[in-house]
Design a protein around this motif. Structure first.
Motif, PDB file in Angstrom:
ATOM      1  N   ASP A   1       0.859  -1.135   0.084  1.00 61.95           N
ATOM      2  CA  ASP A   1      -0.088   0.180  -0.026  1.00 61.95           C
ATOM      3  C   ASP A   1       0.842   1.131  -0.102  1.00 61.95           C
ATOM      4  O   ASP A   1       0.726   2.335  -0.785  1.00 61.95           O
ATOM      5  N   HIS A   2       1.867   1.146   0.809  1.00 59.42           N
ATOM      6  CA  HIS A   2       2.804   2.580   0.696  1.00 59.42           C
ATOM      7  C   HIS A   2       3.375   2.504  -0.393  1.00 59.42           C
ATOM      8  O   HIS A   2       3.549   3.805  -0.852  1.00 59.42           O
ATOM      9  N   ALA A   3       3.891   1.500  -1.129  1.00 60.21           N
ATOM     10  CA  ALA A   3       4.496   1.773  -2.563  1.00 60.21           C
ATOM     11  C   ALA A   3       3.576   2.265  -3.568  1.00 60.21           C
ATOM     12  O   ALA A   3       3.979   2.969  -4.401  1.00 60.21           O
ATOM     13  N   ILE A   4       2.218   1.733  -3.381  1.00 64.58           N
ATOM     14  CA  ILE A   4       1.257   2.360  -4.337  1.00 64.58           C
ATOM     15  C   ILE A   4       0.903   3.679  -4.118  1.00 64.58           C
ATOM     16  O   ILE A   4       0.687   4.490  -5.092  1.00 64.58           O
ATOM     17  N   ALA A   5       0.708   3.932  -2.763  1.00 70.62           N
ATOM     18  CA  ALA A   5       0.691   5.435  -2.453  1.00 70.62           C
ATOM     19  C   ALA A   5       1.808   6.379  -2.978  1.00 70.62           C
ATOM     20  O   ALA A   5       1.540   7.384  -3.135  1.00 70.62           O
ATOM     21  N   ALA A   6       2.907   6.062  -2.898  1.00 69.35           N
ATOM     22  CA  ALA A   6       4.007   6.846  -3.277  1.00 69.35           C
ATOM     23  C   ALA A   6       4.220   6.696  -4.767  1.00 69.35           C
ATOM     24  O   ALA A   6       5.084   7.281  -5.459  1.00 69.35           O
ATOM     25  N   ARG A   7       3.280   6.076  -5.611  1.00 74.43           N
ATOM     26  CA  ARG A   7       3.054   6.004  -7.029  1.00 74.43           C
ATOM     27  C   ARG A   7       4.150   5.533  -7.722  1.00 74.43           C
ATOM     28  O   ARG A   7       4.876   6.085  -8.621  1.00 74.43           O
ATOM     29  N   LEU A   8       5.002   4.580  -7.181  1.00 74.27           N
ATOM     30  CA  LEU A   8       6.276   3.851  -7.600  1.00 74.27           C
ATOM     31  C   LEU A   8       5.619   3.006  -8.887  1.00 74.27           C
ATOM     32  O   LEU A   8       4.589   2.655  -9.004  1.00 74.27           O
ATOM     33  N   PRO A   9       6.559   2.916  -9.741  1.00 69.74           N
ATOM     34  CA  PRO A   9       6.207   2.083 -10.964  1.00 69.74           C
ATOM     35  C   PRO A   9       5.999   0.620 -10.599  1.00 69.74           C
ATOM     36  O   PRO A   9       6.295   0.257  -9.416  1.00 69.74           O
ATOM     37  N   LEU A  10       5.460   0.087 -11.563  1.00 72.97           N
ATOM     38  CA  LEU A  10       4.978  -1.441 -11.350  1.00 72.97           C
ATOM     39  C   LEU A  10       6.215  -2.245 -10.669  1.00 72.97           C
ATOM     40  O   LEU A  10       5.780  -2.958  -9.894  1.00 72.97           O
ATOM     41  N   SER A  11       7.309  -2.205 -11.404  1.00 75.09           N
ATOM     42  CA  SER A  11       8.429  -3.203 -10.782  1.00 75.09           C
ATOM     43  C   SER A  11       8.794  -2.898  -9.291  1.00 75.09           C
ATOM     44  O   SER A  11       8.798  -3.865  -8.618  1.00 75.09           O
ATOM     45  N   LYS A  12       8.701  -1.561  -9.148  1.00 74.44           N
ATOM     46  CA  LYS A  12       9.190  -1.107  -7.551  1.00 74.44           C
ATOM     47  C   LYS A  12       8.050  -1.657  -6.584  1.00 74.44           C
ATOM     48  O   LYS A  12       8.194  -2.382  -5.516  1.00 74.44           O
ATOM     49  N   CYS A  13       6.722  -1.510  -6.949  1.00 72.78           N
ATOM     50  CA  CYS A  13       5.610  -2.016  -6.058  1.00 72.78           C
ATOM     51  C   CYS A  13       5.656  -3.595  -5.881  1.00 72.78           C
ATOM     52  O   CYS A  13       5.527  -3.945  -4.936  1.00 72.78           O
ATOM     53  N   LEU A  14       5.906  -4.014  -7.071  1.00 69.27           N
ATOM     54  CA  LEU A  14       5.942  -5.818  -6.934  1.00 69.27           C
ATOM     55  C   LEU A  14       7.333  -5.965  -6.189  1.00 69.27           C
ATOM     56  O   LEU A  14       7.133  -7.362  -5.305  1.00 69.27           O
ATOM     57  N   GLU A  15       8.296  -5.325  -6.078  1.00 66.57           N
ATOM     58  CA  GLU A  15       9.620  -5.548  -5.340  1.00 66.57           C
ATOM     59  C   GLU A  15       9.437  -5.739  -3.872  1.00 66.57           C
ATOM     60  O   GLU A  15      10.046  -6.589  -3.102  1.00 66.57           O
ATOM     61  N   VAL A  16       8.222  -5.115  -3.340  1.00 70.23           N
ATOM     62  CA  VAL A  16       8.157  -5.151  -1.820  1.00 70.23           C
ATOM     63  C   VAL A  16       7.611  -6.544  -1.548  1.00 70.23           C
ATOM     64  O   VAL A  16       7.339  -6.703  -0.381  1.00 70.23           O
ATOM     65  N   LEU A  17       7.205  -7.249  -2.398  1.00 70.43           N
ATOM     66  CA  LEU A  17       6.298  -8.808  -2.213  1.00 70.43           C
ATOM     67  C   LEU A  17       7.469  -9.634  -2.025  1.00 70.43           C
ATOM     68  O   LEU A  17       7.266 -10.712  -1.913  1.00 70.43           O
ATOM     69  N   LEU A  18       8.681  -9.374  -2.835  1.00 74.10           N
ATOM     70  CA  LEU A  18       9.880 -10.210  -2.678  1.00 74.10           C
ATOM     71  C   LEU A  18      10.755 -10.196  -1.545  1.00 74.10           C
ATOM     72  O   LEU A  18      10.850  -9.109  -0.876  1.00 74.10           O
ATOM     73  N   PRO A  19      11.502 -11.225  -1.231  1.00 73.69           N
ATOM     74  CA  PRO A  19      12.384 -11.350  -0.165  1.00 73.69           C
ATOM     75  C   PRO A  19      13.780 -10.702  -0.496  1.00 73.69           C
ATOM     76  O   PRO A  19      14.995 -11.230  -0.497  1.00 73.69           O
ATOM     77  N   MET A  20      13.587  -9.267  -0.269  1.00 79.09           N
ATOM     78  CA  MET A  20      14.656  -8.621  -0.947  1.00 79.09           C
ATOM     79  C   MET A  20      16.015  -8.092   0.332  1.00 79.09           C
ATOM     80  O   MET A  20      16.915  -7.835  -0.096  1.00 79.09           O
ATOM     81  N   ASP A  21      15.428  -8.259   1.365  1.00 79.41           N
ATOM     82  CA  ASP A  21      16.308  -8.120   2.458  1.00 79.41           C
ATOM     83  C   ASP A  21      15.981  -9.188   3.571  1.00 79.41           C
ATOM     84  O   ASP A  21      15.231 -10.006   3.508  1.00 79.41           O
ATOM     85  N   SER A  22      16.645  -8.977   4.679  1.00 81.21           N
ATOM     86  CA  SER A  22      16.474 -10.085   5.700  1.00 81.21           C
ATOM     87  C   SER A  22      15.040 -10.160   6.417  1.00 81.21           C
ATOM     88  O   SER A  22      14.547 -11.215   6.738  1.00 81.21           O
ATOM     89  N   GLU A  23      14.416  -8.994   6.448  1.00 84.42           N
ATOM     90  CA  GLU A  23      13.199  -8.630   7.121  1.00 84.42           C
ATOM     91  C   GLU A  23      12.222  -9.494   6.217  1.00 84.42           C
ATOM     92  O   GLU A  23      11.218 -10.213   6.679  1.00 84.42           O
ATOM     93  N   SER A  24      12.183  -9.180   4.764  1.00 87.50           N
ATOM     94  CA  SER A  24      11.008  -9.697   4.057  1.00 87.50           C
ATOM     95  C   SER A  24      11.513 -11.314   3.871  1.00 87.50           C
ATOM     96  O   SER A  24      10.435 -12.010   3.491  1.00 87.50           O
ATOM     97  N   ARG A  25      12.718 -11.636   3.819  1.00 87.31           N
ATOM     98  CA  ARG A  25      12.906 -12.952   3.568  1.00 87.31           C
ATOM     99  C   ARG A  25      12.374 -13.619   4.928  1.00 87.31           C
ATOM    100  O   ARG A  25      11.936 -14.885   4.992  1.00 87.31           O
ATOM    101  N   ASP A  26      12.413 -13.299   6.043  1.00 88.77           N
ATOM    102  CA  ASP A  26      12.039 -13.931   7.218  1.00 88.77           C
ATOM    103  C   ASP A  26      10.537 -14.062   7.151  1.00 88.77           C
ATOM    104  O   ASP A  26       9.967 -14.731   7.681  1.00 88.77           O
TER     105      ASP A  26
END
Length: 165
Positions: free
Chosen positions: A45-70
């Motif tokens: 929701d934060h990524a969408i509200a920031a009007r990030l492009p599609l790829s950046k919004c989808l990236e928040v769903l991926l395990p890009m860091d230790s927190e999201s991997r957890d």
């Protein structure tokens, strides 16, 4: 498997306090499951509200860091329960459909993306979702070979196939 006593000890509360708020361990586990889903939804929701492009919004769903991997590790731990426990199953289906709706909307609003008359909106969103889950499985189990850069590369290469020339 973790016990209620261990949960109480880790959180600094007594077993009686934990038992007061949760009828049983399954109820506690369901709350943890819901909480991880809500945290991810908030990031999206934060990524969408920031009007990030599609790829950046989808990236928040991926395990890009230790927190999201957890977070993905927690989901993996619950996957069996989504197959055997009705509450977990219903929650998983509801949240998946919600994310699919958001993905379809993001694709529809992405500048330069052509409609796909063959796949249609729903199937295209499901294809993206399946790709995200596939990347996440590999990146969670083998983070050394699936760092942030590789995850982004795979995501971007797939999305590029849909952009107008």
């Amino acid at each position: 498997m973790v016990t209620v006593r261990e949960v109480a000890q880790l959180t600094g509360y007594s077993t009686a306090v934990v038992s007061h708020y949760f009828r049983n361990k399954a109820e506690l586990m369901f709350l943890i499951f819901q909480d991880t889903l809500c945290q991810t939804q908030a990031r999206l929701d934060h990524a969408i509200a920031a009007r990030l492009p599609l790829s950046k919004c989808l990236e928040v769903l991926l395990p890009m860091d230790s927190e999201s991997r957890d977070t993905w590790k927690i989901w993996f731990a619950f996957w069996n329960m989504t197959l055997s426990e009705p509450d977990f199953h219903a929650e998983q289906l509801t949240r998946t459909e919600h994310v699919l709706t958001i993905i379809a909307q993001l694709i529809r609003e992405e500048p330069g993306f052509l409609p796909d008359a063959v796949l249609g909106e729903d199937l295209r969103a499901r294809r993206v979702y399946a790709m995200l889950v596939g990347i996440a499985v590999q990146a969670t189990h083998d983070p050394a070979r699936w760092p942030r850069a590789r995850q982004c590369q795979v995501l971007e290469s797939e999305l590029a196939t849909w952009a107008a020339a």
